[in-house]
Scaffold this motif. Structure first.
Motif, short mmCIF file in Angstrom:
data_model
loop_
_atom_site.label_atom_id
_atom_site.label_comp_id
_atom_site.label_asym_id
_atom_site.label_seq_id
_atom_site.Cartn_x
_atom_site.Cartn_y
_atom_site.Cartn_z
N ASP A 558 0.85 -1.18 0.00
CA ASP A 558 0.00 0.00 0.00
C ASP A 558 0.89 1.23 0.00
O ASP A 558 1.95 1.25 0.63
CB ASP A 558 -0.90 0.05 1.24
CG ASP A 558 -1.87 -1.12 1.31
OD1 ASP A 558 -2.21 -1.66 0.25
OD2 ASP A 558 -2.25 -1.48 2.44
N LEU A 559 0.45 2.28 -0.70
CA LEU A 559 1.16 3.55 -0.72
C LEU A 559 0.17 4.68 -0.49
O LEU A 559 -0.94 4.66 -1.03
CB LEU A 559 1.87 3.76 -2.07
CG LEU A 559 2.99 2.78 -2.42
CD1 LEU A 559 3.48 3.04 -3.85
CD2 LEU A 559 4.15 2.91 -1.44
N SER A 560 0.59 5.66 0.30
CA SER A 560 -0.28 6.81 0.60
C SER A 560 0.54 8.09 0.62
O SER A 560 1.71 8.09 1.03
CB SER A 560 -0.98 6.64 1.95
OG SER A 560 -1.84 5.52 1.96
N ALA A 561 -0.08 9.16 0.16
CA ALA A 561 0.51 10.50 0.23
C ALA A 561 -0.60 11.45 0.63
O ALA A 561 -1.69 11.43 0.06
CB ALA A 561 1.11 10.90 -1.11
N ALA A 562 -0.32 12.28 1.62
CA ALA A 562 -1.31 13.24 2.10
C ALA A 562 -0.64 14.58 2.36
O ALA A 562 0.37 14.64 3.07
CB ALA A 562 -1.99 12.73 3.36
N ALA A 563 -1.20 15.62 1.79
CA ALA A 563 -0.67 16.98 1.97
C ALA A 563 -1.71 17.82 2.71
O ALA A 563 -2.85 17.96 2.23
CB ALA A 563 -0.33 17.61 0.63
N ALA A 564 -1.34 18.35 3.87
CA ALA A 564 -2.18 19.29 4.61
C ALA A 564 -1.66 20.69 4.33
O ALA A 564 -0.52 21.02 4.67
CB ALA A 564 -2.12 18.98 6.10
N ILE A 565 -2.50 21.51 3.71
CA ILE A 565 -2.09 22.83 3.22
C ILE A 565 -2.69 23.89 4.14
O ILE A 565 -3.91 23.98 4.30
CB ILE A 565 -2.55 23.04 1.78
CG1 ILE A 565 -2.04 21.90 0.89
CG2 ILE A 565 -2.09 24.39 1.25
CD1 ILE A 565 -2.71 21.82 -0.46
N THR A 566 -1.83 24.71 4.74
CA THR A 566 -2.27 25.76 5.65
C THR A 566 -1.82 27.10 5.12
O THR A 566 -0.63 27.32 4.91
CB THR A 566 -1.69 25.54 7.06
OG1 THR A 566 -2.10 24.26 7.55
CG2 THR A 566 -2.16 26.62 8.02
N GLY A 567 -2.76 28.00 4.91
CA GLY A 567 -2.44 29.33 4.39
C GLY A 567 -1.88 30.23 5.47
O GLY A 567 -1.76 29.86 6.65
N ALA A 568 -1.51 31.43 5.08
CA ALA A 568 -0.97 32.41 6.03
C ALA A 568 -2.01 32.75 7.09
O ALA A 568 -3.21 32.80 6.81
CB ALA A 568 -0.54 33.67 5.27
N ARG A 569 -1.52 32.96 8.31
CA ARG A 569 -2.41 33.29 9.43
C ARG A 569 -1.80 34.43 10.23
O ARG A 569 -0.58 34.61 10.27
CB ARG A 569 -2.55 32.10 10.39
CG ARG A 569 -3.21 30.89 9.82
CD ARG A 569 -2.39 29.66 10.16
NE ARG A 569 -1.10 29.67 9.47
CZ ARG A 569 0.01 29.12 9.94
NH1 ARG A 569 0.00 28.52 11.11
NH2 ARG A 569 1.14 29.18 9.26
N GLY A 570 -2.63 35.16 10.91
CA GLY A 570 -2.14 36.18 11.81
C GLY A 570 -1.87 35.60 13.19
O GLY A 570 -2.42 34.56 13.57
N ASP A 571 -0.99 36.24 13.94
CA ASP A 571 -0.71 35.85 15.31
C ASP A 571 -0.24 37.10 16.05
O ASP A 571 -0.22 38.20 15.48
CB ASP A 571 0.32 34.73 15.38
CG ASP A 571 0.21 33.91 16.66
OD1 ASP A 571 -0.53 34.33 17.58
OD2 ASP A 571 0.85 32.85 16.76
N THR A 572 0.16 36.94 17.31
CA THR A 572 0.61 38.07 18.11
C THR A 572 2.00 37.79 18.66
O THR A 572 2.25 36.70 19.20
CB THR A 572 -0.35 38.33 19.28
OG1 THR A 572 -1.66 38.59 18.77
CG2 THR A 572 0.11 39.52 20.11
N ASP A 573 2.88 38.74 18.50
CA ASP A 573 4.20 38.70 19.13
C ASP A 573 4.01 39.23 20.55
O ASP A 573 3.90 40.43 20.77
CB ASP A 573 5.19 39.57 18.35
CG ASP A 573 6.57 39.62 18.99
OD1 ASP A 573 6.71 39.16 20.14
OD2 ASP A 573 7.50 40.15 18.34
#
Length: 635
Positions: A558-573
Motif C-alpha cells: 500500500d502507498l499513501s501520500a497526504a498533503a495538509a495545506i495551511t495558508g498564512a495566518r495572523g498571530d501576536t508577538d
C-alpha cells in the motif's frame, strides 16, 4: 482500501440497512455510514443535514501517524496549531471557533479537561487502537451542551465484531522517537471484550534553538471496554481509560521575544470511566439508557523535577435517555427525551501553601433535552432538538438545532441552523497566578448562532460536496491586560465576532485500488471586542486551507501520500504585543506498507517530506523532515 477521508455528503451514502431495532445500540456497533454524534440516537449519515467527516481504520492504518491530531489536519474546516515539538500544547479550531469551543468524546465519554482551559488535550491522544474519527462542524449544544459551539470530535476505539482479534505495532525513527502498542479483543454471542495498551517516547528537539535542552515527550495510554448482552432486552457496557504523559518545554523570554531554555515539564494524567445499561422494549422500538461517566484530569507542573503547581478537575455526568421509534405511512419518526446532570470540581495547589491560587471550586448543571427526527422513503429527512440548561453559577440557557436533507437522485441538498453556548472555564473564573493572571468570577457564558447550507453529488465512486456557513459569537471571553498593575485577566466582549466561509470536498476513484480525496476551506473569521469598533482578523485561523490525499492499495503493498495545506495566518508577538503573520506551509506525509505475509507488514513513513518551515504559533517552530519505520501484525 477505502479512501483516505470519507465525507458525509448525503448523496454519497448508499441505502444501507440500519442496525436491528431489537438490539441496544452502542458506539462499537455503529459503522459508517452511520453517525453516533449527529443525534442523541444512532442514525444514518444520509438522514442529517449536519456537515460530518469520518476517517476510518483503513485510512488510519494507511498513514500510520502517531497522534489523532495529525489526521484532523486533513478534515475541512479544521485548523490545528501545535506549539513546537511532538506532545506540545496543540489547539483545534473548527470553522474559526475558539480552541475550547468543541467537545471531544472517546467511546462516548466527554474528555474535555475540566482542570484548565476546558479544551481536550488532543496532543495526548495516541492513534493506536483508534477505529474511527468523526468530526461534526457547527453548533451542537442542543444535543451535547456547553462548549459545542464549533463542533464535536468523536473517537471510537477498535473492537472485534466476531471471534478473536490481536494486533500490534512498533515503530522508530527521527528525533529518538519510538512508539508501539498492542491491542485485541474477543466477541461472542453475548459478550465482547476489547482493549489497547500504547506508548510513545521521543527526545524531541531544542525549541529555543540554543543550549541543547531538548524538549521531549512520553505517553502511556491504556483503554478497555466490556459489553455484555445479558438478555435480548438488556445490554450492559463498561469503558475505562487512563493516560499518563509528560511534556518537557522551554520558558519564554519577553526581552528576547522567543523561547529560552528552562527545565520545565508538565505531567498530564487523565482517567475516565463510563458505565451504561440499555433496556430495549416493544421489539426494540423503545430504548432507555441510564449511564454514569466520570473523568478526572490532573496537570502537574515542575521545574527541574521540583513541584511548582498543579490543577485538578473532575466531571461526573449522569444521563438518563429514552428513545421511541414509530412509523406512520411512509414516514419514520424518532423521539428522544433526556436528562443530564453534570457536576464539575476544580482544585488548584501551589508549592507555596499560602498562595492565593490554592482553592477549591464546584458547579452543577441540570439539563433537559428533547429531539425529534423524521425520515421518509422519498429521501427527505429532518430533525429538531432543544436543550434547557439550569445552572447554579450562571443564568439558565436554552439552545436549539434544526437540520434537513433532501436527496434527489444522485444530488442532495442539506441545511442546518443551530445555537450554542460555552460556559466560562474554571480557569477563566477562578484561575490565579500571582503577578500575572487573575480570573473573573463575573463572566457570563459565550453564545453562538450558525446557519449552513450545501449541495452534494455522488455517482460511480466519485463524490463532491460544497457547504456555505455563517456564524456569529457574542459575549466572547477575551484577554485583558492592566498596564499599571501588569496583571492579565479576562472579560466578556461587548462586540460581535463573525465566522463565515465555504467548505469544498471531493473524492474520485481514479483506477482499481487508487483513490483521490481533496478538500478546500475558505474562512473569514473576525473579532470585535468592543461594540461599534472595527472587526479584527482572528489569530491562528488561515483564510485558505485544504488537503490532497492519494492512496493506492494492492495485494503486495500500500502507498499513501497526504498533503495538509495551511495558508498564512495572523498571530501576536507577545514580547512586543504587535501583530505578526505566520507564513503558509504544506505538510506532506508519505507512507507505505509492504505485506510480507497475510499477517505481517513492514511500514515506513516520512513526515514533512518537503522539509517545510512550520510555525503554527509565533516563535515556536515545528519539526523538519522526519523518517520512521517499523512492523505491525494482526492475528
Amino acid at each position: 482500501m477505502l479512501p483516505l477521508i470519507v465525507l458525509a455528503s448525503q448523496a454519497a451514502i448508499a441505502a444501507t440497512p440500519a442496525p436491528p431495532n431489537n438490539q441496544p445500540i452502542f458506539i462499537r456497533e455503529t459503522a459508517a455510514p452511520f453517525t453516533v454524534t449527529a443525534s442523541r440516537s444512532t442514525i444514518r449519515l444520509a438522514e442529517t443535514g449536519i456537515s460530518i467527516s469520518q476517517i476510518d481504520l483503513p485510512q488510519i492504518k494507511a498513514l500510520s501517524l502517531p497522534l489523532v491530531k495529525d489526521y484532523l489536519t486533513l478534515i475541512p474546516g479544521v485548523a490545528v496549531a501545535q506549539t513546537g515539538p511532538l506532545g506540545a500544547q496543540t489547539q483545534i479550531r473548527i470553522r474559526g471557533a475558539e480552541a475550547n469551543h468543541s467537545i471531544s468524546f472517546i467511546d462516548g465519554i466527554e474528555m474535555n479537561d475540566p482542570a484548565s482551559s476546558g479544551e481536550f488535550r488532543i496532543d495526548t491522544l495516541l492513534s493506536h487502537g483508534v477505529e474511527r474519527i468523526e468530526v461534526l462542524r457547527g453548533p451542537q449544544s442542543a444535543l451535547w451542551g456547553s462548549q459545542a459551539i464549533g463542533g464535536v470530535i468523536s473517537i471510537t476505539t477498535r473492537a472485534p465484531v466476531r471471534g478473536t482479534e490481536v494486533y500490534g505495532e512498533l515503530q522508530g525513527g527521527s528525533l529518538g522517537t519510538v512508539r508501539g502498542g498492542i491491542g485485541g479483543g474477543w466477541a461472542g454471542e453475548t459478550l465482547t471484550v476489547s482493549g489497547q495498551l500504547s506508548g510513545l517516547s521521543t527526545d524531541g528537539y531544542d525549541i529555543a534553538r540554543s543550549g541543547g535542552d531538548k524538549d521531549g515527550y512520553d505517553n502511556v495510554t491504556a483503554h478497555g471496554r466490556i459489553e455484555w448482552r445479558a438478555s435480548p432486552q438488556l445490554t450492559l457496557l463498561l469503558v475505562g481509560r487512563h493516560q499518563d504523559s509528560t511534556s518537557r518545554f522551554d520558558g519564554f523570554d519577553y526581552d528576547a521575544g522567543g523561547p529560552v531554555d528552562e527545565p520545565l515539564a508538565t505531567q498530564s494524567r487523565q482517567s475516565a470511566v463510563r458505565a451504561e445499561a440499555a433496556l430495549a422494549l416493544l421489539n426494540g422500538d423503545w430504548t432507555t439508557r441510564a449511564s454514569f461517566m466520570a473523568v478526572r484530569a490532573d496537570n502537574i507542573n515542575r521545574r527541574a523535577g521540583a513541584f511548582e503547581n498543579r490543577s485538578d478537575g473532575e466531571r461526573d455526568l449522569f444521563r438518563l435517555q429514552s428513545t421511541g421509534r414509530f412509523k406512520t405511512g411512509g414516514l419514520a419518526h424518532n423521539l428522544t427525551a433526556a436528562l443530564d446532570v453534570e457536576t464539575e470540581r476544580f482544585t488548584s495547589r501551589d508549592a507555596n501553601a499560602q498562595a492565593d491560587s490554592n482553592q477549591r471550586q464546584r458547579r452543577r448543571q441540570t439539563s433537559l433535552v428533547g429531539e425529534y427526527r423524521l425520515s421518509s422513503s422519498n429521501g427527505l429527512s429532518a430533525g429538531a432538538a432543544v436543550r434547557h440548561d439550569m445552572n447554579d453559577r450562571f443564568a439558565d440557557a436554552t439552545t436549539v438545532r434544526f437540520d434537513a436533507v433532501a436527496a434527489i437522485g444522485a444530488v442532495s441538498l442539506h441545511a442546518a441552523f443551530g445555537t450554542g453556548i460555552a460556559d466560562p472555564t474554571f480557569f477563566d473564573q477562578f484561575g490565579f497566578f500571582p503577578g500575572s493572571f487573575q480570573g473573573n468570577p463575573n463572566l457570563v457564558p459565550e453564545r453562538s448562532r450558525s446557519v449552513e447550507a450545501g449541495i452534494g453529488w455522488a455517482a460511480g465512486g466519485h463524490s463532491f460536496d460544497l457547504t456555505l456557513f455563517d456564524a456569529n459569537l457574542t459575549n466572547e471571553i477575551i484577554g485583558t491586560f492592566n498596564s499599571t498593575t501588569f496583571i492579565a485577566g479576562v472579560a466578556n466582549a461587548s462586540g460581535r465576532s463573525t465566522r463565515r466561509g465555504v467548505e469544498v470536498a471531493g473524492r474520485a476513484a481514479l483506477a482499481r485500488g487508487l483513490t483521490l480525496n481533496t478538500s478546500y476551506t475558505y474562512l473569514d473569521a473576525n473579532q470585535q471586542q468592543v461594540a461599534g469598533s472595527a472587526l479584527v482578523r482572528e489569530v491562528r485561523r488561515p483564510r485558505h486551507s485544504g488537503s490532497i490525499a492519494l492512496n493506492y492499495s494492492s495485494r503486495p503493498f500500500d502507498l499513501s501520500a497526504a498533503a495538509a495545506i495551511t495558508g498564512a495566518r495572523g498571530d501576536t508577538d507577545f514580547a512586543r504585543f504587535v501583530p505578526v503573520t505566520l507564513p503558509a506551509h504544506t505538510l506532506l506525509t508519505l507512507a507505505g506498507a509492504w505485506h510480507i505475509s497475510p499477517r505481517i507488514d513492514l511500514t515506513a513513513r516520512v513526515e514533512n517530506a518537503l522539509d517545510a518551515s512550520q510555525v503554527d504559533v509565533f516563535a515556536y517552530r515545528g519539526p523538519g523532515l522526519t523518517a520512521h519505520g517499523g512492523i505491525r501484525f494482526r492475528l
